[in-house]
Design a protein around this motif. Structure first.
Motif, PDB file in Angstrom:
ATOM      1  N   LEU A 172      29.401  42.716  42.833  1.00  0.00           N
ATOM      2  CA  LEU A 172      29.940  42.679  41.730  1.00  0.00           C
ATOM      3  C   LEU A 172      30.086  41.176  41.252  1.00  0.00           C
ATOM      4  CD1 LEU A 172      33.208  44.817  42.399  1.00  0.00           C
ATOM      5  CD2 LEU A 172      31.646  45.393  41.019  1.00  0.00           C
ATOM      6  N   PRO A 173      30.345  40.722  40.014  1.00  0.00           N
ATOM      7  CA  PRO A 173      30.513  39.618  39.350  1.00  0.00           C
ATOM      8  C   PRO A 173      31.724  39.093  40.272  1.00  0.00           C
ATOM      9  CG  PRO A 173      30.045  40.685  37.567  1.00  0.00           C
ATOM     10  CD  PRO A 173      30.421  41.784  38.657  1.00  0.00           C
ATOM     11  N   ALA A 174      31.748  37.512  40.203  1.00  0.00           N
ATOM     12  CA  ALA A 174      33.002  37.022  41.270  1.00  0.00           C
ATOM     13  C   ALA A 174      34.525  37.351  40.962  1.00  0.00           C
ATOM     14  CB  ALA A 174      32.617  35.407  40.795  1.00  0.00           C
ATOM     15  N   GLY A 175      34.702  37.442  39.546  1.00  0.00           N
ATOM     16  CA  GLY A 175      36.109  37.820  39.233  1.00  0.00           C
ATOM     17  C   GLY A 175      36.207  39.242  39.630  1.00  0.00           C
ATOM     18  N   ARG A 176      35.543  40.033  39.518  1.00  0.00           N
ATOM     19  CA  ARG A 176      35.781  41.352  39.633  1.00  0.00           C
ATOM     20  C   ARG A 176      35.674  41.695  41.296  1.00  0.00           C
ATOM     21  NH1 ARG A 176      35.173  44.148  35.099  1.00  0.00           N
ATOM     22  NH2 ARG A 176      34.281  42.715  33.415  1.00  0.00           N
ATOM     23  N   ARG A 177      34.927  41.029  42.004  1.00  0.00           N
ATOM     24  CA  ARG A 177      35.084  41.254  43.357  1.00  0.00           C
ATOM     25  C   ARG A 177      36.089  40.515  44.042  1.00  0.00           C
ATOM     26  NH1 ARG A 177      30.527  38.606  44.244  1.00  0.00           N
ATOM     27  NH2 ARG A 177      31.186  36.362  44.442  1.00  0.00           N
ATOM     28  N   THR A 178      36.712  39.367  43.430  1.00  0.00           N
ATOM     29  CA  THR A 178      38.141  38.841  43.931  1.00  0.00           C
ATOM     30  C   THR A 178      39.193  39.992  43.544  1.00  0.00           C
ATOM     31  OG1 THR A 178      37.420  36.632  43.513  1.00  0.00           O
ATOM     32  CG2 THR A 178      39.902  37.016  43.367  1.00  0.00           C
ATOM     33  N   ALA A 228      33.707  49.399  34.865  1.00  0.00           N
ATOM     34  CA  ALA A 228      34.170  48.244  33.969  1.00  0.00           C
ATOM     35  C   ALA A 228      33.333  47.093  33.690  1.00  0.00           C
ATOM     36  CB  ALA A 228      35.480  47.905  34.647  1.00  0.00           C
ATOM     37  N   SER A 229      32.624  46.822  34.755  1.00  0.00           N
ATOM     38  CA  SER A 229      31.559  45.578  34.896  1.00  0.00           C
ATOM     39  C   SER A 229      30.495  46.005  33.797  1.00  0.00           C
ATOM     40  CB  SER A 229      31.068  45.333  36.036  1.00  0.00           C
ATOM     41  OG  SER A 229      30.154  43.994  36.095  1.00  0.00           O
ATOM     42  N   SER A 230      29.793  47.101  33.917  1.00  0.00           N
ATOM     43  CA  SER A 230      28.892  47.492  33.087  1.00  0.00           C
ATOM     44  C   SER A 230      29.356  47.797  31.613  1.00  0.00           C
ATOM     45  CB  SER A 230      28.256  48.680  33.539  1.00  0.00           C
ATOM     46  OG  SER A 230      29.190  49.813  33.510  1.00  0.00           O
ATOM     47  N   PRO A 280      37.637  44.048  30.588  1.00  0.00           N
ATOM     48  CA  PRO A 280      38.282  42.827  31.281  1.00  0.00           C
ATOM     49  C   PRO A 280      39.088  43.382  32.479  1.00  0.00           C
ATOM     50  CG  PRO A 280      38.746  42.868  28.988  1.00  0.00           C
ATOM     51  CD  PRO A 280      37.828  44.157  29.129  1.00  0.00           C
ATOM     52  N   VAL A 281      39.117  42.616  33.496  1.00  0.00           N
ATOM     53  CA  VAL A 281      39.863  43.050  34.745  1.00  0.00           C
ATOM     54  C   VAL A 281      41.483  43.471  34.525  1.00  0.00           C
ATOM     55  CG1 VAL A 281      41.102  42.133  36.967  1.00  0.00           C
ATOM     56  CG2 VAL A 281      38.425  41.637  36.236  1.00  0.00           C
ATOM     57  N   ARG A 282      42.060  42.651  33.666  1.00  0.00           N
ATOM     58  CA  ARG A 282      43.370  43.055  33.176  1.00  0.00           C
ATOM     59  C   ARG A 282      43.566  44.157  32.680  1.00  0.00           C
ATOM     60  NH1 ARG A 282      48.277  42.332  35.489  1.00  0.00           N
ATOM     61  NH2 ARG A 282      47.601  40.261  35.691  1.00  0.00           N
ATOM     62  N   GLU A 283      42.525  44.766  31.665  1.00  0.00           N
ATOM     63  CA  GLU A 283      42.416  45.992  30.934  1.00  0.00           C
ATOM     64  C   GLU A 283      42.315  47.012  32.019  1.00  0.00           C
ATOM     65  OE1 GLU A 283      40.022  48.087  27.646  1.00  0.00           O
ATOM     66  OE2 GLU A 283      40.346  45.817  27.344  1.00  0.00           O
ATOM     67  N   VAL A 284      41.442  46.855  33.134  1.00  0.00           N
ATOM     68  CA  VAL A 284      41.267  47.800  34.212  1.00  0.00           C
ATOM     69  C   VAL A 284      42.572  48.180  34.782  1.00  0.00           C
ATOM     70  CG1 VAL A 284      40.243  48.476  36.438  1.00  0.00           C
ATOM     71  CG2 VAL A 284      38.743  47.466  34.489  1.00  0.00           C
ATOM     72  N   LEU A 285      43.300  47.098  35.326  1.00  0.00           N
ATOM     73  CA  LEU A 285      44.432  47.046  36.040  1.00  0.00           C
ATOM     74  C   LEU A 285      45.702  47.568  35.283  1.00  0.00           C
ATOM     75  CD1 LEU A 285      43.780  44.062  38.511  1.00  0.00           C
ATOM     76  CD2 LEU A 285      43.541  46.599  38.923  1.00  0.00           C
TER      77      LEU A 285
END
Length: 123
Positions: A28-34, A69-71, A75-80
């Motif tokens: 995963l890209p860094a932000g998503r991995r975090t 979500a990555s593909s 955005p991370v916040r939209e997922v969560l």
């Protein structure tokens, strides 16, 4: 003999699936991995899941959400959503059958049923 070995070292299939999960997280890209790693920490502490297959299924679903979500560029916040704890707890609730507390809940319900039967009262 293989049953004994599984009890000692755990299910080999679950270990392979866990390694697959870890590789997918690493990709995963860094932000998503975090985000996934933070959720993983929370889920492991909060969930107390004792069934290996249930634990792996939960985390494979989690990484799958972030891969999609990555593909999609979501955005991370939209997922969560606004509350990452609520997201994690909702995800975890779908895997409650693997939590140690489920056994305790069943024991409690059974014990109360026995207590009612012993007292001859259903009220």
């Amino acid at each position: 003999m293989s049953g004994f070995i599984e009890k000692v070292v755990g299910d080999i299939g679950d270990k392979k699936r866990w390694r697959e999960y870890e590789q997918r997280v690493e990709a995963l890209p860094a932000g998503r991995r975090t985000a996934v790693e933070a959720l993983q920490r929370y889920l492991l502490h909060r969930g107390a899941i004792t069934k290996g297959d249930v634990l792996v299924d939960l985390h494979l679903e989690l990484v799958g959400v972030f891969e999609r979500a990555s593909s999609d560029g979501t955005p991370v916040r939209e997922v969560l959503g606004a509350d990452p704890v609520q997201f994690a707890d909702t995800l975890l609730s779908r895997y409650a059958s693997g939590e140690w507390i489920e056994k305790g809940r069943r024991r409690l319900v059974d014990a109360i049923a026995r207590a009612e039967a012993q007292s001859g009262s259903r009220s």
